[in-house]
Design a protein around this motif. Structure first.
Motif, short mmCIF file in Angstrom:
data_model
loop_
_atom_site.label_atom_id
_atom_site.label_comp_id
_atom_site.label_asym_id
_atom_site.label_seq_id
_atom_site.Cartn_x
_atom_site.Cartn_y
_atom_site.Cartn_z
N ARG A 231 44.57 36.66 41.57
CA ARG A 231 45.06 35.67 40.61
C ARG A 231 44.08 34.51 40.53
NH1 ARG A 231 51.13 33.38 39.98
NH2 ARG A 231 50.68 32.13 38.15
N PHE A 232 43.83 34.04 39.33
CA PHE A 232 43.03 32.85 39.11
C PHE A 232 43.70 32.03 38.02
CE2 PHE A 232 41.34 36.07 36.34
CZ PHE A 232 41.01 35.41 35.17
N ARG A 233 43.19 30.87 37.74
CA ARG A 233 43.86 29.94 36.83
C ARG A 233 44.17 30.55 35.46
NH1 ARG A 233 41.25 24.18 35.92
NH2 ARG A 233 40.20 25.05 37.72
N GLY A 234 43.28 31.38 34.93
CA GLY A 234 43.47 31.95 33.60
C GLY A 234 44.23 33.26 33.57
N ASP B 152 48.13 38.22 32.30
CA ASP B 152 49.17 38.36 33.32
C ASP B 152 48.97 39.69 34.03
OD1 ASP B 152 50.41 40.42 31.74
OD2 ASP B 152 51.53 38.89 30.64
N TYR C 136 44.65 37.15 35.78
CA TYR C 136 44.38 38.06 36.89
C TYR C 136 43.09 38.83 36.66
CZ TYR C 136 49.10 37.42 38.70
OH TYR C 136 50.23 36.88 39.23
#
Length: 79
Positions: A11-14, A32, A16
């Motif tokens: 997971r990252f800010r923008g 997502d 997956y």
């Protein structure tokens, strides 16, 4: 022939990032987890077609994953 590959999602800010453990070149991103999963499956299918067209050997799947725990504050201490 049915072959299984192991997906790893980060997971990252923008959204997956998805990548196959046994075949790291198969990597994608999605907004997502569901989108990332679908895009990773599509990327796998495209990579399979490309490897077959090029006559390259398809990496084997079925990796065994195991999580290892470590106490970060104790790294480097002697017992």
């Amino acid at each position: 022939m049915l072959q299984s590959y192991t997906a790893k999602y980060t997971r990252f800010r923008g959204g997956y990032m998805g990548q196959l453990v046994e075949w790291p070149e198969v990597v994608t991103e999605g907004a997502d987890l569901d989108e990332c999963r679908a895009m990773l499956r599509d990327a796998l299918n495209e990579m399979l077609l490309a490897y077959r067209d090029l006559g390259k050997e398809i990496p084997p799947g079925n990796a065994l994953l195991e999580q290892l725990s470590v106490e970060l504050d104790r790294v480097g201490e002697t017992t």
